[in-house]
Design a protein around this motif. Structure first.
Motif, mmCIF file in Angstrom:
data_model
loop_
_atom_site.group_PDB
_atom_site.id
_atom_site.type_symbol
_atom_site.label_atom_id
_atom_site.label_comp_id
_atom_site.label_asym_id
_atom_site.label_seq_id
_atom_site.Cartn_x
_atom_site.Cartn_y
_atom_site.Cartn_z
ATOM 1 N N MET A 1 -2.242 -43.755 54.629
ATOM 2 C CA MET A 1 -2.091 -43.245 55.988
ATOM 3 C C MET A 1 -1.752 -44.426 56.898
ATOM 4 O O MET A 1 -2.383 -45.468 56.816
ATOM 5 N N THR A 2 -0.802 -44.204 57.745
ATOM 6 C CA THR A 2 -0.485 -45.204 58.756
ATOM 7 C C THR A 2 -1.531 -45.106 59.859
ATOM 8 O O THR A 2 -1.788 -44.012 60.374
ATOM 9 N N PRO A 3 -2.155 -46.235 60.220
ATOM 10 C CA PRO A 3 -3.170 -46.181 61.283
ATOM 11 C C PRO A 3 -2.583 -45.616 62.579
ATOM 12 O O PRO A 3 -1.419 -45.851 62.913
ATOM 13 N N PHE A 4 -3.392 -44.853 63.277
ATOM 14 C CA PHE A 4 -2.993 -44.288 64.566
ATOM 15 C C PHE A 4 -4.120 -44.516 65.557
ATOM 16 O O PHE A 4 -5.275 -44.684 65.186
ATOM 17 N N SER A 5 -3.758 -44.521 66.827
ATOM 18 C CA SER A 5 -4.731 -44.724 67.902
ATOM 19 C C SER A 5 -5.125 -43.383 68.502
ATOM 20 O O SER A 5 -4.394 -42.397 68.386
ATOM 21 N N LEU A 6 -6.274 -43.374 69.152
ATOM 22 C CA LEU A 6 -6.763 -42.193 69.866
ATOM 23 C C LEU A 6 -7.108 -42.611 71.284
ATOM 24 O O LEU A 6 -7.486 -43.759 71.532
ATOM 25 N N ARG A 7 -7.009 -41.657 72.215
ATOM 26 C CA ARG A 7 -7.360 -41.920 73.614
ATOM 27 C C ARG A 7 -8.266 -40.823 74.130
ATOM 28 O O ARG A 7 -8.095 -39.664 73.790
ATOM 29 N N THR A 8 -9.213 -41.228 74.953
ATOM 30 C CA THR A 8 -10.067 -40.281 75.660
ATOM 31 C C THR A 8 -9.939 -40.595 77.144
ATOM 32 O O THR A 8 -9.153 -41.460 77.537
ATOM 33 N N ALA A 9 -10.741 -39.944 77.962
ATOM 34 C CA ALA A 9 -10.692 -40.204 79.402
ATOM 35 C C ALA A 9 -10.979 -41.671 79.730
ATOM 36 O O ALA A 9 -10.379 -42.235 80.643
ATOM 37 N N ARG A 10 -11.888 -42.299 78.986
ATOM 38 C CA ARG A 10 -12.278 -43.683 79.294
ATOM 39 C C ARG A 10 -11.983 -44.688 78.201
ATOM 40 O O ARG A 10 -12.133 -45.891 78.417
ATOM 41 N N LEU A 11 -11.620 -44.226 77.008
ATOM 42 C CA LEU A 11 -11.588 -45.117 75.855
ATOM 43 C C LEU A 11 -10.259 -45.118 75.123
ATOM 44 O O LEU A 11 -9.510 -44.148 75.171
ATOM 45 N N PRO A 16 -9.121 -52.478 64.659
ATOM 46 C CA PRO A 16 -9.786 -53.771 64.787
ATOM 47 C C PRO A 16 -8.829 -54.859 64.298
ATOM 48 O O PRO A 16 -8.076 -54.642 63.348
ATOM 49 N N THR A 17 -8.836 -55.996 64.964
ATOM 50 C CA THR A 17 -7.957 -57.101 64.590
ATOM 51 C C THR A 17 -8.782 -58.365 64.390
ATOM 52 O O THR A 17 -9.974 -58.403 64.725
ATOM 53 N N LEU A 18 -8.132 -59.398 63.902
ATOM 54 C CA LEU A 18 -8.834 -60.663 63.714
ATOM 55 C C LEU A 18 -9.339 -61.234 65.037
ATOM 56 O O LEU A 18 -10.298 -62.005 65.046
ATOM 57 N N ALA A 19 -8.758 -60.829 66.156
ATOM 58 C CA ALA A 19 -9.266 -61.261 67.460
ATOM 59 C C ALA A 19 -10.658 -60.690 67.741
ATOM 60 O O ALA A 19 -11.371 -61.190 68.617
ATOM 61 N N ASP A 20 -11.070 -59.670 66.993
ATOM 62 C CA ASP A 20 -12.384 -59.037 67.167
ATOM 63 C C ASP A 20 -13.473 -59.648 66.281
ATOM 64 O O ASP A 20 -14.633 -59.239 66.365
ATOM 65 N N VAL A 21 -13.116 -60.573 65.424
ATOM 66 C CA VAL A 21 -14.051 -61.103 64.428
ATOM 67 C C VAL A 21 -15.340 -61.616 65.051
ATOM 68 O O VAL A 21 -16.446 -61.285 64.593
ATOM 69 N N TRP A 66 -10.721 -43.867 57.726
ATOM 70 C CA TRP A 66 -10.025 -44.271 58.948
ATOM 71 C C TRP A 66 -11.055 -44.938 59.846
ATOM 72 O O TRP A 66 -12.082 -44.341 60.168
ATOM 73 N N THR A 67 -10.775 -46.167 60.249
ATOM 74 C CA THR A 67 -11.712 -46.945 61.061
ATOM 75 C C THR A 67 -11.006 -47.418 62.319
ATOM 76 O O THR A 67 -9.895 -47.943 62.252
ATOM 77 N N TRP A 68 -11.684 -47.250 63.451
ATOM 78 C CA TRP A 68 -11.142 -47.651 64.738
ATOM 79 C C TRP A 68 -12.084 -48.612 65.468
ATOM 80 O O TRP A 68 -13.312 -48.469 65.375
ATOM 81 N N ALA A 69 -11.475 -49.501 66.239
ATOM 82 C CA ALA A 69 -12.201 -50.278 67.231
ATOM 83 C C ALA A 69 -12.305 -49.403 68.473
ATOM 84 O O ALA A 69 -11.358 -48.696 68.824
ATOM 85 N N ASP A 74 -6.247 -50.701 76.019
ATOM 86 C CA ASP A 74 -5.504 -51.100 74.818
ATOM 87 C C ASP A 74 -5.852 -52.507 74.351
ATOM 88 O O ASP A 74 -6.006 -52.744 73.165
ATOM 89 N N ALA A 75 -5.920 -53.443 75.253
ATOM 90 C CA ALA A 75 -6.195 -54.840 74.897
ATOM 91 C C ALA A 75 -7.611 -55.260 75.284
ATOM 92 O O ALA A 75 -7.919 -56.448 75.296
ATOM 93 N N GLY A 76 -8.459 -54.287 75.590
ATOM 94 C CA GLY A 76 -9.821 -54.592 76.011
ATOM 95 C C GLY A 76 -10.660 -55.149 74.876
ATOM 96 O O GLY A 76 -10.303 -55.060 73.703
#
Length: 183
Positions: A1-11, A16-21, A66-69, A74-76
């Motif tokens: 599966m190609t990763p996809f993003s999700l959006r909510t009213a606030r989120l 997750p990227t290496l910048a999140d380590v 499927w795992t999301w940050a 977007d860049a928060g």
């Protein structure tokens, strides 16, 4: 599966990227993780790198998890992590300590539930946590899961054993309002 993003009213839920380590390593070193999570303990920076480069990447590539940050933009910065084990619809999640109690996780979990039911042919989603993890239990309750009892967990503990777990289920067509019967 190609990763996809999700959006909510606030989120924004994205990859997750290496910048999140460093944030992952810091959050997962919280003593609550030793008690209630299956993450390695003690948790190290190398564990966080392995999580991103191995566990997360492999889960998406093999369409098994499927795992999301969780972020507030977007860049928060990373607030936490949420995922679903696709074949059986088991959800799991955590937030960094300073982000708890703000209603973030029920909002994120609602988006993951919607995305999973929209993309996967399953009739129910599952939730479990180690007995005593009241914060996780309250999130599941707020999202409409029905409490199904305390029993050996499906997700194995660090030592490979089944933990004593609280469990819940949410059907595809279930009302998402809180259900009675939770401890």
């Amino acid at each position: 599966m190609t990763p996809f993003s999700l959006r909510t009213a606030r989120l924004v839920l994205n990859q997750p990227t290496l910048a999140d380590v460093d944030d992952i390593a810091r959050y997962c070193a919280d003593p609550v993780f030793e008690q209630y999570m299956t993450t390695p303990w003690p948790y190290t920076r190398d564990d966080a790198i392995g999580f991103i480069e191995g566990y997360v990447a492999d889960g998406w590539a093999e369409d098994r998890e499927w795992t999301w940050a969780i972020r507030d933009s977007d860049a928060g910065p990373l607030l936490g992590v949420i995922g679903v084990r696709v074949p059986w619809g088991m959800v799991g999640y955590w937030l960094g300590a300073e982000h708890r109690g703000r209603g973030i996780m029920p909002e994120a979990l609602g988006a993951v539930i919607d995305a999973t039911f929209a993309r996967v042919d399953i009739e129910r989603m599952l939730w479990e946590c180690v007995v005593g993890n009241i914060a996780s239990m309250r999130v599941a309750e707020k999202c409409g899961f029905r409490y199904t009892g305390a029993q050996p967990g499906q997700v194995r503990a660090r030592d490979g054993e089944q933990s004593a777990s609280w469990t819940g289920v949410l059907g595809r067509d279930d009302n998402r309002s809180p259900k009675p019967g939770w401890p």
